[in-house]
Scaffold this active site. Structure first.
Site, PDB file in Angstrom:
ATOM      1  N   ASP A 168      -3.738  -1.964   1.416  1.00 34.49           N
ATOM      2  CA  ASP A 168      -3.637  -0.834   0.488  1.00 34.49           C
ATOM      3  C   ASP A 168      -3.806  -1.294  -0.959  1.00 34.49           C
ATOM      4  O   ASP A 168      -2.961  -2.003  -1.492  1.00 34.49           O
ATOM      5  CB  ASP A 168      -2.244  -0.203   0.684  1.00 34.49           C
ATOM      6  CG  ASP A 168      -2.029   1.041  -0.155  1.00 34.49           C
ATOM      7  OD1 ASP A 168      -2.962   1.475  -0.852  1.00 34.49           O
ATOM      8  OD2 ASP A 168      -0.903   1.577  -0.102  1.00 34.49           O
ATOM      9  N   MET A 206       0.137  -4.897   0.552  1.00 29.07           N
ATOM     10  CA  MET A 206      -0.253  -4.282  -0.727  1.00 29.07           C
ATOM     11  C   MET A 206      -1.193  -5.241  -1.451  1.00 29.07           C
ATOM     12  O   MET A 206      -0.825  -6.377  -1.745  1.00 29.07           O
ATOM     13  CB  MET A 206       0.984  -4.019  -1.599  1.00 29.07           C
ATOM     14  CG  MET A 206       1.904  -2.913  -1.111  1.00 29.07           C
ATOM     15  SD  MET A 206       1.104  -1.318  -0.892  1.00 29.07           S
ATOM     16  CE  MET A 206       0.516  -0.966  -2.549  1.00 29.07           C
ATOM     17  N   ASP A 266       1.044   8.765  -0.202  1.00 29.63           N
ATOM     18  CA  ASP A 266       1.815   7.886  -1.086  1.00 29.63           C
ATOM     19  C   ASP A 266       2.967   8.654  -1.701  1.00 29.63           C
ATOM     20  O   ASP A 266       2.759   9.630  -2.425  1.00 29.63           O
ATOM     21  CB  ASP A 266       0.907   7.352  -2.206  1.00 29.63           C
ATOM     22  CG  ASP A 266       0.085   6.173  -1.741  1.00 29.63           C
ATOM     23  OD1 ASP A 266       0.673   5.241  -1.148  1.00 29.63           O
ATOM     24  OD2 ASP A 266      -1.135   6.173  -1.960  1.00 29.63           O
ATOM     25  N   SER A 284      -6.098   7.761   0.466  1.00 30.53           N
ATOM     26  CA  SER A 284      -4.765   7.943  -0.104  1.00 30.53           C
ATOM     27  C   SER A 284      -4.688   9.269  -0.875  1.00 30.53           C
ATOM     28  O   SER A 284      -5.665   9.702  -1.481  1.00 30.53           O
ATOM     29  CB  SER A 284      -4.474   6.764  -1.031  1.00 30.53           C
ATOM     30  OG  SER A 284      -3.696   7.163  -2.122  1.00 30.53           O
ATOM     31  N   HIS A 341       3.791   6.441   3.237  1.00 25.30           N
ATOM     32  CA  HIS A 341       4.121   5.173   2.569  1.00 25.30           C
ATOM     33  C   HIS A 341       5.212   5.464   1.533  1.00 25.30           C
ATOM     34  O   HIS A 341       4.936   6.034   0.480  1.00 25.30           O
ATOM     35  CB  HIS A 341       2.831   4.630   1.927  1.00 25.30           C
ATOM     36  CG  HIS A 341       3.029   3.384   1.109  1.00 25.30           C
ATOM     37  ND1 HIS A 341       2.076   2.913   0.230  1.00 25.30           N
ATOM     38  CD2 HIS A 341       4.059   2.504   1.051  1.00 25.30           C
ATOM     39  CE1 HIS A 341       2.515   1.803  -0.339  1.00 25.30           C
ATOM     40  NE2 HIS A 341       3.716   1.538   0.132  1.00 25.30           N
ATOM     41  N   MET A 394       7.394   4.552  -1.252  1.00 22.91           N
ATOM     42  CA  MET A 394       7.696   3.636  -2.359  1.00 22.91           C
ATOM     43  C   MET A 394       8.917   4.208  -3.065  1.00 22.91           C
ATOM     44  O   MET A 394       8.834   4.800  -4.144  1.00 22.91           O
ATOM     45  CB  MET A 394       6.481   3.544  -3.294  1.00 22.91           C
ATOM     46  CG  MET A 394       5.344   2.739  -2.681  1.00 22.91           C
ATOM     47  SD  MET A 394       3.778   2.970  -3.532  1.00 22.91           S
ATOM     48  CE  MET A 394       3.184   4.438  -2.705  1.00 22.91           C
ATOM     49  N   HIS A 416      -3.310   8.729   4.209  1.00 24.40           N
ATOM     50  CA  HIS A 416      -2.246   7.849   3.708  1.00 24.40           C
ATOM     51  C   HIS A 416      -1.524   8.583   2.582  1.00 24.40           C
ATOM     52  O   HIS A 416      -2.082   8.782   1.503  1.00 24.40           O
ATOM     53  CB  HIS A 416      -2.892   6.548   3.215  1.00 24.40           C
ATOM     54  CG  HIS A 416      -1.929   5.547   2.663  1.00 24.40           C
ATOM     55  ND1 HIS A 416      -1.334   4.570   3.443  1.00 24.40           N
ATOM     56  CD2 HIS A 416      -1.465   5.352   1.406  1.00 24.40           C
ATOM     57  CE1 HIS A 416      -0.552   3.827   2.689  1.00 24.40           C
ATOM     58  NE2 HIS A 416      -0.614   4.275   1.439  1.00 24.40           N
ATOM     59  N   MET A 455       6.298   8.363  -4.126  1.00 17.16           N
ATOM     60  CA  MET A 455       6.989   7.535  -5.137  1.00 17.16           C
ATOM     61  C   MET A 455       8.123   8.352  -5.747  1.00 17.16           C
ATOM     62  O   MET A 455       7.966   9.553  -6.002  1.00 17.16           O
ATOM     63  CB  MET A 455       6.005   7.122  -6.234  1.00 17.16           C
ATOM     64  CG  MET A 455       4.726   6.496  -5.704  1.00 17.16           C
ATOM     65  SD  MET A 455       3.601   6.015  -7.027  1.00 17.16           S
ATOM     66  CE  MET A 455       2.058   5.789  -6.109  1.00 17.16           C
TER      67      MET A 455
HETATM   68  C1  DX5 Z   1      -0.563   2.243  -4.816  1.00 15.53           C
HETATM   69  C2  DX5 Z   1      -0.721   3.143  -3.617  1.00 15.53           C
HETATM   70  C3  DX5 Z   1      -2.094   3.112  -3.068  1.00 15.53           C
HETATM   71  C4  DX5 Z   1      -3.141   3.590  -4.029  1.00 15.53           C
HETATM   72  C5  DX5 Z   1      -4.492   3.154  -3.583  1.00 15.53           C
HETATM   73  O1  DX5 Z   1       0.709   2.378  -5.299  1.00 15.53           O
HETATM   74  O2  DX5 Z   1       0.166   2.739  -2.596  1.00 15.53           O
HETATM   75  O3  DX5 Z   1      -2.162   3.811  -1.829  1.00 15.53           O
HETATM   76  O4  DX5 Z   1      -3.132   4.970  -4.207  1.00 15.53           O
HETATM   77  O5  DX5 Z   1      -5.415   3.547  -4.540  1.00 15.53           O
HETATM   78  P1  DX5 Z   1      -6.672   2.638  -4.903  1.00 15.53           P
HETATM   79  O6  DX5 Z   1      -7.511   2.549  -3.685  1.00 15.53           O
HETATM   80  O7  DX5 Z   1      -7.325   3.366  -6.030  1.00 15.53           O
HETATM   81  O8  DX5 Z   1      -6.150   1.288  -5.338  1.00 15.53           O
HETATM   82 ZN    ZN Z   2      -0.027   3.458  -0.441  1.00 17.29          ZN
END
Ligand code: DX5
Ligand code: ZN
Length: 222
Positions: free
Chosen positions: A179, A141, A36, A9, A67, A69, A34, A38
């Site tokens: 994830d 998740m 992320d 990620s 991904h 969010m 991946h 947000m």
């Molecule tokens: C959480 C993210 C994950 C996160 C995973 O909001 O979607 O992808 O970065 O990180 P770890 O493996 O540290 O939980």
């Molecule tokens: Zn993620």
């Protein structure tokens, strides 16, 4: 023997170091990245957006999973695809009802990329029963979305096993990605439960030898 795919990620890495990190991950044996995203609304944190994704696209040949969010994923999906996303994952919880969720999945699919649906830890997996035929991937998740470095929620294993069974029974082909909170210790049980892709943020980012951790996660697949 199934080979689990390892998707590091982007979340733990500072934006200024991202392109270098992604290049290092490619050399270290990562199967995909991946990303992320947000928006500071769906979750508190705000990350990079599609402009930075464009730089990542130029830095690696690896498949870029995005991904989202965010509160309104359909509004932004097109820009992410244009700037290099290979797959878009949206949240079940971003929509007031399933009709709007299915509409969004179909709209994004028309952009020419596979689509995935993510569910938060508190969302029962059965809500997806009627959605599975519309998706290429389900993202389970295993931590609350919003930040890396949290502990794996064990109930997620039941969700993974349920999806794996349902996929076989209904002859569907969606992938199962998991994830949050995954490290080389718990990766095997996630894999055995039926996951195809494991996402890992902090366990890989904080490792002294990132390639070794990725190797362990691969080797742990049964
Ligand atoms: C959480 C993210 C994950 C996160 C995973 O909001 O979607 O992808 O970065 O990180 P770890 O493996 O540290 O939980
Ligand atoms: Zn993620």
């Amino acid at each position: 023997m199934k080979k689990i795919l390892v998707a590091p990620s982007t979340d733990p890495c500072a934006i200024k170091d991202l392109t270098k990190y992604v290049q290092e991950l490619e050399a270290a044996g990562a199967d995909l990245i991946h990303c992320d995203i947000m928006d500071g609304k769906f979750v508190e944190k705000r990350t990079f957006d599609y402009m930075i994704l464009a730089f990542l696209r130029k830095s690696t040949k690896l498949f870029l999973d995005v991904h989202l969010m965010v509160q309104n994923p359909v509004n932004v999906a097109k820009s992410y695809v244009r700037y290099g996303a290979d797959r878009i994952i949206i949240h079940y919880e971003s929509f007031p009802d399933k009709i709007q969720l299915v509409g969004a999945l179909q709209t994004i699919k028309k952009l020419g990329v596979p689509v995935g649906v993510a569910i938060n830890p508190k969302t029962p997996v059965k809500v997806l029963d009627t959605i599975l035929k519309y998706v290429d991937l389900v993202l389970v998740m295993s931590v609350e979305p919003g930040k890396s470095g949290q502990q794996f929620i064990k109930d997620s294993l039941v969700k993974i096993a349920y999806l794996n069974k349902k996929r076989a029974e209904d002859e569907l082909k969606f992938l199962i990605e998991v994830d949050g909170g995954i490290n080389s210790i718990n990766a095997p049980i996630v894999s055995v439960s039926g996951a195809d892709i494991i996402v890992s943020g902090s366990a890989i980012f904080n490792a002294e030898d990132r390639a070794a951790v990725i190797r362990e996660m691969h080797g742990n697949a049964l």
